[in-house]
Design an enzyme around this catalytic site. Structure first.
Site, PDB file in Angstrom:
ATOM      1  N   ASP A 192       0.848  -1.175   0.000  1.00  0.00           N
ATOM      2  CA  ASP A 192       0.000   0.000   0.000  1.00  0.00           C
ATOM      3  C   ASP A 192       0.895   1.240   0.000  1.00  0.00           C
ATOM      4  O   ASP A 192       2.080   1.172   0.316  1.00  0.00           O
ATOM      5  CB  ASP A 192      -0.891  -0.032   1.245  1.00  0.00           C
ATOM      6  CG  ASP A 192      -1.693   1.233   1.424  1.00  0.00           C
ATOM      7  OD1 ASP A 192      -2.442   1.598   0.506  1.00  0.00           O
ATOM      8  OD2 ASP A 192      -1.565   1.868   2.487  1.00  0.00           O
ATOM      9  N   ASP A 224      -0.413   5.101   0.770  1.00  0.00           N
ATOM     10  CA  ASP A 224      -0.747   6.156   1.728  1.00  0.00           C
ATOM     11  C   ASP A 224      -0.740   5.637   3.159  1.00  0.00           C
ATOM     12  O   ASP A 224      -1.495   4.732   3.518  1.00  0.00           O
ATOM     13  CB  ASP A 224      -2.125   6.743   1.400  1.00  0.00           C
ATOM     14  CG  ASP A 224      -2.155   7.381   0.023  1.00  0.00           C
ATOM     15  OD1 ASP A 224      -1.321   8.261  -0.240  1.00  0.00           O
ATOM     16  OD2 ASP A 224      -3.003   6.992  -0.798  1.00  0.00           O
ATOM     17  N   ASP A 238      -1.755  -0.346   6.211  1.00  0.00           N
ATOM     18  CA  ASP A 238      -1.825   0.423   7.459  1.00  0.00           C
ATOM     19  C   ASP A 238      -3.237   0.659   7.960  1.00  0.00           C
ATOM     20  O   ASP A 238      -3.413   1.176   9.062  1.00  0.00           O
ATOM     21  CB  ASP A 238      -1.136   1.783   7.268  1.00  0.00           C
ATOM     22  CG  ASP A 238      -1.937   2.725   6.383  1.00  0.00           C
ATOM     23  OD1 ASP A 238      -2.253   3.849   6.834  1.00  0.00           O
ATOM     24  OD2 ASP A 238      -2.236   2.347   5.236  1.00  0.00           O
TER      25      ASP A 238
END
Length: 223
Positions: free
Chosen positions: A16, A18, A173
């Site tokens: 991922d 961001d 996250d």
């Protein structure tokens, strides 16, 4: 008794963007918070948590459906995209350990893919900072039939790399991204920026990417 299979390296590292590789999750949530306040809606942590890791179009639809935004989905999405893109263009901070993780993967012969809910133009801005050469490919919002939390982006990345998702290590996250990776069958390494990701049989949770050594990560091949 047959010996247990030796731990194996991941077939691919699916990352991922961001909040995971760069500290842009806070910029995204700040864009959503500013928009909510403009609409007269309180931007509490509880409200904002629902937007963590969400694609722009999904966030816009949620704002219209749940918070009564009168602009409509298309105009809301355009506003969010414009604000977030401007914040990213002004500069991003690479998360501690991110480049070391990517460079270690390369040294071990593990291909890396960027799998993000951000739009292509945002991902391309960030790739200038991370170094596009560190990735074999990237999958962004709108490039699969469905986005996160559906598994499509991770399935697409694994397919393009020619590897089994079950042999891949995804790095995320947020609960939204974690759900996508696990639904695709990946092992998950979570570095949470918001609450909601818990350890499990296929999920390891760490405080920082600096804590990771891919050569020591337990990744047992299927037998």
């Amino acid at each position: 008794m047959s010996p247990l299979p030796a731990p194996a390296l991941p077939a691919a590292l699916l990352c991922d963007m961001d909040g995971t590789l760069v500290d842009t999750e806070h910029q995204w949530l700040a864009a959503v918070a500013d928009f909510l306040r403009e609409q007269g809606v309180a931007a509490s942590d509880e409200v904002l948590a629902a937007f963590a890791g969400a694609p722009v179009d999904d966030a816009a639809e949620r704002l219209v459906r749940e918070h009564g935004v009168a602009l409509g989905v298309r105009r809301t999405a355009a506003r969010l995209d414009r604000d977030f893109t401007a914040r990213v263009a002004a500069g991003v901070t690479v998360q501690p350990g991110a480049l070391r993780l990517l460079d270690r993967a390369h040294a071990l012969g593990i291909p890396a893919a960027l799998v993000t809910a951000s739009e292509r133009h945002v991902a391309d801005l960030v790739l200038r900072t991370l170094g596009a050469h560190r990735f074999a490919l990237s999958v962004t919002s709108g490039e699969t039939p469905r986005g996160k939390p559906h598994p499509d982006p991770y399935l697409a990345a694994a397919a393009r790399l020619g590897v089994d998702p079950a042999h891949c290590l995804a790095v995320e996250d947020t609960p939204t991204g974690a759900a996508a990776a696990l639904a695709a069958g990946c092992r998950l390494l979570a570095v949470p920026t918001v609450p909601g990701v818990v350890p499990g049989p296929r999920t390891a949770v760490v405080a920082s990417l600096e804590d990771i050594d891919l050569s020591d990560f337990p990744f047992t091949p299927a037998v």
